[in-house]
Design an enzyme around this catalytic site. Structure first.
Site, PDB file in Angstrom:
ATOM      1  N   SER A 122       0.785  -1.149  -0.090  1.00  0.00           N
ATOM      2  CA  SER A 122       0.075  -0.231   0.225  1.00  0.00           C
ATOM      3  C   SER A 122       0.743   1.489   0.153  1.00  0.00           C
ATOM      4  CB  SER A 122      -1.155  -0.636   1.639  1.00  0.00           C
ATOM      5  OG  SER A 122      -2.075   1.135   1.189  1.00  0.00           O
ATOM      6  N   ASP A 161      -5.845  -2.926  -3.415  1.00  0.00           N
ATOM      7  CA  ASP A 161      -5.217  -2.661  -1.931  1.00  0.00           C
ATOM      8  C   ASP A 161      -3.531  -4.027  -1.732  1.00  0.00           C
ATOM      9  OD1 ASP A 161      -3.692  -2.034   0.618  1.00  0.00           O
ATOM     10  OD2 ASP A 161      -4.145   0.142   0.413  1.00  0.00           O
TER      11      ASP A 161
END
Length: 367
Positions: free
Chosen positions: A37, A199
């Protein structure tokens, strides 16, 4: 480096402190870097400047300290609500129509920012010159439900396949970073080859796995988990959780919980290995993994509430319309408050946390 949206500014503070432990032109002391991320973006920036650790951290620090919401996602009323309206209309398209990924916010500005500050060609150069062994960026596949770690390395490290996770050799690009940092529902998914990715924290059940597969034996982990003494401040609240609180818990579960579980599992494996004779461990290729984990000493939720007014009006209106407010019990805002005043404060917290553990960090890295 773990995920955490705007909280990843904390990682920059920790890195900035560690860079002070080395001479000015010293190369990156971490031969393998793994990020997820927002941590993937920080990791890639370090990989691009692996030949000079202090230079890399200074550039990262400059970006975060001058960050505004507009550099990450559109925040003016016309584009915010126009994006949502277009997504609403897209729901009525026929199945055969060409469709784009839908999301609450449009993070096109982030792609432009990455293009300005990152030179991916430098990763290969640093690997060839021996400043870096490997870089890994983890994403999550909406297509298969797997956690996929794309890695670029100096050796013929074979791909790995485990339950719900795999490693894929690749040249790291903008697409990998955009995918890894695509917070679910908030930012749009990214398609790489035949998979739709989001993500990297979503399906990452074993966040330590990529580093170990890439040869890591000593893992320095920078997390964003809140201090334990802050987690129980509101446990006696008689009211049911608000939408904002629930949204914050969901993000906490995505970004923090799996790391704690994996660290606990690693410690149990190390304890088991300590009871196996050394000859048998060598024969089986088993080895203990050392870790050093640093997490924030301060409550990011409280800090975020103090800077809540820095969010653009259109974003505050949007969040309020779905029940998300500046609630101190919720960590939601702390993940999406990409503002330089908030980020500077997190950087300072990270810097002080690392300096307070300077001796322990020096011993871990030097040994």
């Amino acid at each position: 480096m773990t995920g955490g949206g705007a909280r990843a500014a904390y990682q920059v503070g920790v890195l900035s402190a560690i860079s002070k432990f080395y001479p000015r032109h010293y190369p990156l002391p971490f031969p393998v870097i793994c990020g997820t991320s927002a941590g993937a973006i920080n990791s890639t920036a370090l990989a691009c400047y692996a030949s000079c650790f202090q230079l890399g951290t200074k550039k990262l620090e400059w970006v975060w300290k001058n960050l505004t919401t507009e550099r990450i996602y559109h925040s003016d009323p016309i584009r915010v609500f126009g994006h949502i309206f277009r997504g609403f209309l897209a729901g009525f398209q026929a199945d055969y129509a060409s469709k784009t990924a839908r999301s609450l916010l449009n993070n096109t500005p982030l792609r432009q920012l990455l293009g300005e500050v990152l030179d991916f060609k430098r990763i290969d150069t640093n690997i060839i010159n021996g400043y870096l062994n490997a870089l890994s960026i983890t994403t999550s596949s909406y297509t298969t439900g797997d956690s996929i770690s794309y890695y670029q390395s100096d050796a013929l490290i074979p791909p790995w396949f485990r339950a719900k996770r795999r490693g894929v050799p690749s040249h790291i690009t903008f697409e990998h970073l955009m995918a890894s940092s695509a917070i679910p529902m908030i930012f749009p998914s990214v398609r790489i080859r035949n998979e739709h990715l989001g993500d990297g924290s979503i399906h990452q059940l074993s966040p330590l796995s990529p580093a170990i597969h890439l040869g890591g034996e000593k893992l320095f982990v920078i997390g964003v988990t809140q201090p334990k003494d802050k987690l129980h401040l509101h446990e006696n609240n008689p009211h049911p959780p608000t939408t904002s609180t629930i949204a914050g818990h969901l993000l906490d579960g995505i970004f923090a919980d799996s790391l704690q579980s994996d660290l606990e599992r690693l410690n149990r494996v190390n304890q088991t290995l300590s009871m196996i004779p050394a000859d048998q461990k060598r024969q089986e290729g088993l080895k203990p993994i050392e870790t050093f984990v640093i997490n924030p000493s301060q409550d990011f939720n409280t800090i975020a509430v103090e800077h809540y007014s820095r969010l653009p009006l259109a974003i505050r209106m949007l969040f309020r319309s779905i029940g998300i407010t500046n609630d101190a019990e919720s960590s939601f805002i702390s993940y999406l408050l990409f503002d330089h005043s908030y980020c500077k404060e997190l950087i300072n917290v990270g810097y002080m946390d690392a300096m307070n553990q300077e001796q322990k960090i020096r011993e871990f890295l030097s040994s």
